[in-house]
Design an enzyme around this catalytic site. Sequence first.
Site, PDB file in Angstrom:
ATOM      1  N   ALA A   1      -9.280  -1.594  -0.839  1.00  0.00           N
ATOM      2  CA  ALA A   1      -7.936  -1.661  -1.545  1.00  0.00           C
ATOM      3  C   ALA A   1      -7.025  -2.134  -0.538  1.00  0.00           C
ATOM      4  O   ALA A   1      -6.108  -0.930   0.179  1.00  0.00           O
ATOM      5  CB  ALA A   1      -7.673  -0.348  -2.392  1.00  0.00           C
ATOM      6  N   ALA A   2      -6.734  -3.229  -0.096  1.00  0.00           N
ATOM      7  CA  ALA A   2      -6.057  -3.284   1.230  1.00  0.00           C
ATOM      8  C   ALA A   2      -4.555  -3.400   1.253  1.00  0.00           C
ATOM      9  O   ALA A   2      -4.042  -3.201   2.384  1.00  0.00           O
ATOM     10  CB  ALA A   2      -6.663  -4.795   1.820  1.00  0.00           C
ATOM     11  N   ALA A   3      -3.939  -4.136   0.232  1.00  0.00           N
ATOM     12  CA  ALA A   3      -2.304  -4.230   0.353  1.00  0.00           C
ATOM     13  C   ALA A   3      -1.771  -2.633   0.633  1.00  0.00           C
ATOM     14  O   ALA A   3      -2.125  -1.665  -0.033  1.00  0.00           O
ATOM     15  CB  ALA A   3      -1.831  -4.790  -1.077  1.00  0.00           C
TER      16      ALA A   3
ATOM     17  N   GLY B   1      -1.334  -3.822   3.722  1.00  0.00           N
ATOM     18  CA  GLY B   1      -2.157  -4.229   4.982  1.00  0.00           C
ATOM     19  C   GLY B   1      -1.945  -3.147   6.187  1.00  0.00           C
ATOM     20  O   GLY B   1      -2.389  -3.397   7.321  1.00  0.00           O
TER      21      GLY B   1
ATOM     22  N   LYS C   1      -3.526  -0.509   6.892  1.00  0.00           N
ATOM     23  CA  LYS C   1      -4.830  -0.048   7.354  1.00  0.00           C
ATOM     24  C   LYS C   1      -5.761  -1.042   7.515  1.00  0.00           C
ATOM     25  O   LYS C   1      -6.355  -1.118   8.732  1.00  0.00           O
ATOM     26  CB  LYS C   1      -5.667   1.044   6.342  1.00  0.00           C
ATOM     27  CG  LYS C   1      -4.702   2.019   6.013  1.00  0.00           C
ATOM     28  CD  LYS C   1      -5.422   3.248   5.100  1.00  0.00           C
ATOM     29  CE  LYS C   1      -4.592   4.356   4.661  1.00  0.00           C
ATOM     30  NZ  LYS C   1      -3.219   3.944   4.179  1.00  0.00           N
TER      31      LYS C   1
ATOM     32  N   ASP D   1      -9.190   3.399   0.517  1.00  0.00           N
ATOM     33  CA  ASP D   1      -8.188   4.039   0.317  1.00  0.00           C
ATOM     34  C   ASP D   1      -7.628   3.789  -0.830  1.00  0.00           C
ATOM     35  O   ASP D   1      -6.773   2.671  -1.315  1.00  0.00           O
ATOM     36  CB  ASP D   1      -7.138   3.360   1.363  1.00  0.00           C
ATOM     37  CG  ASP D   1      -5.839   4.412   1.439  1.00  0.00           C
ATOM     38  OD1 ASP D   1      -5.916   5.439   1.577  1.00  0.00           O
ATOM     39  OD2 ASP D   1      -4.607   3.542   1.460  1.00  0.00           O
TER      40      ASP D   1
ATOM     41  N   CYS E   1      -3.467   9.491  -0.584  1.00  0.00           N
ATOM     42  CA  CYS E   1      -2.237   9.935  -0.131  1.00  0.00           C
ATOM     43  C   CYS E   1      -1.570  11.068  -1.420  1.00  0.00           C
ATOM     44  O   CYS E   1      -0.527  11.078  -1.524  1.00  0.00           O
ATOM     45  CB  CYS E   1      -1.214   8.950   0.175  1.00  0.00           C
ATOM     46  SG  CYS E   1      -0.839   8.031  -1.340  1.00  0.00           S
TER      47      CYS E   1
END
Length: 477
Positions: free
Chosen positions: A116-118, A120, A122, A185, A238
Amino acid sequence: MQNISLSENISNYISNTFGEEFLSKYIEYHQSEYKPYLRISSFVDEQEMVNRLSSYEIELEKIANVTRAYRVLKGSEVIGKTLEFAIGKYYIQSLSSMIPPLILNPNENEKVLDLAAAPGSKTTQLAEIMNNRGTLYANEPNINRLKGLVFNLDKLNFVNIGVIKFKGELLSKVFENYFDKILVDAPCSALGIVQKKGEVSNWWNTNQVDKIANLQLRMLISAIKMAKTGGEIVYSTCTMTIEENEFIINKVLQNYPVELEEIELPVKSNNGFTCYNGEQFSTELSKTKRIIPWEINSEGFFVAKLKKTGNTIANRKAEIKPRERELISAKSKKIEKYLRELSEYFGIPFEQFEEHQYLFRGKDIFFLHKSWEADDLNVFHRIGTPFGLIDKNDTAHFHSLGARYFAPHITKNKIDLTNTDDLKTYLTGGTIKKEIEQPGQKLITSRNLDMGTAIAFDDGIKSQFPRNMRTGEIIVL
């Protein structure tokens, strides 16, 4: 200072779960001033960058035990507007957000996925840890968020990333027992970041938490199926809720071949819950970690590291639409001529181009480090980063990002902009009025920084600074 009051839904949950004293500190944290952090790129001199930022009257505090991490004590209103930020010399990222990539700690010999990259944060940190080498895939299903992800990957000049647009919970239909390391994440209810995002109070309730937790579980299961036996998965959120953290980990421990690994965070943290509301979890949950916001002056996070201990049942494979794509070497007949032209024109040793592989999309060329691997190119939304293009005269030209990447090896056809107004014109895509002895494409530098390319004519220099990076907000000293 926050303008949105903490909702009763959140207050009740925090009080019931963690107690009144915790709630009191949570409210105080929510109402306190947000202090940002930044991460200086590992590809620049750290002390030089600190000195550069001090010229903007940005005061930084170095964070112990977290490499190149700084808290912004003064100047937070300008850290996103400096010239150095515009060209990716540092990244604005919370201290807590930096922890999951450090715990995953991939290397350039491993196949790595950010599920779940956006936007960016991490992903770029993982790419740095891998030294901009090897195989990193970044997945994001939402097209608008994906655009932001690609923007950040480009700005920081990474050549070890392939971008995928796929629902994370279904991606195991594409990859099976494939990755050495995966970061999950997960999207969450954000109770760890209410100081920064007060709007969470407007929608937060336990029904929403349950919906999000269902997605989180499916994403983590997908990651487990995609990991190799012996592979590692870092799960992080988070948020502070037990439902989105310990509950999720406990369920996968019960149903999938994974075990929790001991982890030690470089910041203060607390062990995860082993029971909640009378429900007993595995005692192994004490190996998970919860970061409390006010204990480190950053955001609240949950981090767990899992190791896959056995094979999982394969999913039915997803059908991926075929695309005409081919990664080629620098010596390929399709591209060697153009690379030799650029090598001669800019004085770049051809061996530097041989360290990379290339992909044509029409007349546009993208590139990756030669160590990046993929079994099937069809799944990718985008592969690599812009290198250059072939014009109507069959001549190769650098994209600004390609030139910036190879700039340390460029020895010819460079123009240094010393005049502040000229640099401002360049950054906004304008034309600098100036007599030029040798027209043609040039590498533009300024303030000992590589900016990108421009086309020089007899009487001027036309900027090729990337259009999507021309914010108009860049401060030039």
